[in-house]
Design a protein around this motif. Structure first.
Motif: not given
Length: 456
Positions: A156-175
């Motif tokens: 409950p302390f970590i929102s799934w939106v935060t995790v998904a956003s972090q992953d999306a940023v990393l994937l976009i940078v790699a692409t």
């Protein structure tokens, strides 16, 4: 004079297409480029080893860790992902599919290490496939990561939106990095391919030019040698027949033989000069020629007068540059055959074409036809050469009324007639050669003239 050796970075290397490409800068970059499997192995090991160590530490953690079945499953999945990364250059889409599939079971205990293989796979797709596949793979990977974060949001302390956003940023940078590197590689490859094609076209054009030049030289040599030898043989036979009955005419014929030989030698020197430095050939020919005022080896003293100092100066020195023979030399050409005993006459009608190429073709047609008449026509009473020129067209006709010498069959391979046909075809013309109905032989050539080749 000192010479400087090129630096290692400037040393050219041979490409697969045969090009000499500059060596890429950087020792490390060249090393990794020469060992792609080593690079892929290190990349796979960089993911496999730390992940396996973390899983083993969790399994031996005091107080009880994950179940052994879960540990074994995680290790097998890690090994599968590492194997996919090992073949990322050859099967990038497969590596991306396996990496994205492994994202889902990583939740809820999801970490940045689970996103690393997806980033590597997206980079490989952008570099080794194409940009379109990379962006589609990015969208799929972001969607799977978002779904995994949503369904695995047990904390409950970590929102799934935060995790998904972090992953999306990393994937976009790699692409983005992969697209940039891949575009540069494809651009360089296209430049190398274009350079290879241009080099191939250049070599092909050079080969065609060499073949065309060899064919032209072969035609010219045939015309020069066949004409000169035929005239010289006819003159020598005449001189031999007159040696006792009329020595003065015999000596005159031999002088004409010498003059014809010198002229042919000079023309051949000018022709062969395009093949390279012919100074050695000239020195050899000069050494074989007689000294001024002295008889040539094998000739009597009565023939020494044929070798005059001025003639030897012309023969011994390097052949001066001169234009190719043309219509202006037709009179001298016909006179040379007439002196060899051929009853030739020249008729001109209209103005001579102004093109040097057309004039050379006319000269070679007359030269080859008169040479054949001298060699094969038996006792002709007249050999007529008619040149008629009108606006847009020129015609050359050579007729003789001699009988064909049955006892002397043709020893040629029709190379001369074939060469004349090739010359005439360059000017959209036709060439006809054959016997006449009442006896004799005719050669008839017609050529079309454009405005630049019209009679001058």
């Amino acid at each position: 004079m000192t010479s400087t050796s090129p630096s290692p970075a400037a040393t050219p290397v041979a490409d697969g297409a045969g090009l000499r490409l500059p060596t890429p800068p950087g020792v490390a970059r060249r090393f990794w480029a020469r060992h792609p499997w080593l690079v892929d192995s290190l990349v796979a090991a960089a993911y496999l080893v730390p992940t396996a160590i973390v899983l083993l530490i969790d399994a031996t953690r005091p107080g009880g860790g994950p179940a052994p079945v879960a540990i074994v499953s995680a290790l097998l999945l890690t090994a599968l992902i590492s194997g996919a990364l090992l073949f990322r250059r050859h099967a990038p889409l497969l590596a991306l599919a396996i990496s994205c599939t492994a994202l889902l079971p990583s939740f809820p205990n999801h970490g940045q290490g689970d996103t690393l293989p997806v980033m590597i796979a997206l980079y490989a797709v952008a570099v080794y496939r194409n940009v379109r596949s990379a962006w589609i793979g990015l969208a799929v990977a972001v969607g799977i990561s978002t779904l995994g974060a949503y369904f695995g949001s047990g904390n409950p302390f970590i929102s799934w939106v935060t995790v998904a956003s972090q992953d999306a940023v990393l994937l976009i940078v790699a692409t983005v990095i992969g697209v940039s590197v891949g575009d540069r590689m494809r651009y360089v490859a296209s430049l190398v391919s274009l350079a290879a094609q241009l080099a191939h076209d250049r070599d092909r054009q050079a080969q065609l030019a060499r073949s065309s030049e060899r064919a032209r030289i072969a035609r010219e040599l045939h015309d020069i040698v066949a004409h000169s030898l035929s005239v010289m043989v006819a003159l020598a036979d005449g001189a031999d027949a007159l040696a006792v009955r009329d020595p003065e005419r015999s000596r005159a014929a031999m002088r004409e033989v010498a003059s014809t030989g010198r002229g042919s030698m000079a023309e051949m020197r000018r022709l062969l000069g395009v093949l390279g430095d012919d100074r050695d050939d000239e020195e050899t020919a000069d050494a074989a020629a007689s000294a001024p005022g002295q008889p040539a080896p094998g000739l009597g003293a009565g023939t020494a007068s044929a070798t005059t100092p001025s003639a030897m100066a012309t023969t011994g020195a390097a052949a001066p540059l001169a234009p190719q023979p043309g219509a202006d030399q037709l009179v001298d050409l016909v006179d040379s055959f007439r002196s060899a005993g051929l009853p030739a006459r020249l008729e001109l009608s209209g103005r001579v074409p102004g093109s040097p190429g057309v004039q050379l073709t006319i000269y070679r047609i007359v030269q080859e036809s008169l040479t054949n008449a001298l060699r094969y026509a038996a006792q002709p009473s007249v050999v007529s050469v008619r040149l008629s020129s009108t606006p847009g067209r020129v015609e050359v006709v050579i007729d003789d009324d001699g009988r064909s010498r049955a006892e002397q069959p043709s020893v040629g391979g029709r190379r001369g007639i074939i060469g004349l046909g090739e010359r005439v075809a360059l000017y959209d013309g036709t060439l006809e050669a054959g016997p006449l109905r009442g006896g004799g032989w005719r050669v008839r050539a017609t050529m079309s003239l454009d405005e630049g080749q019209a009679p001058a």
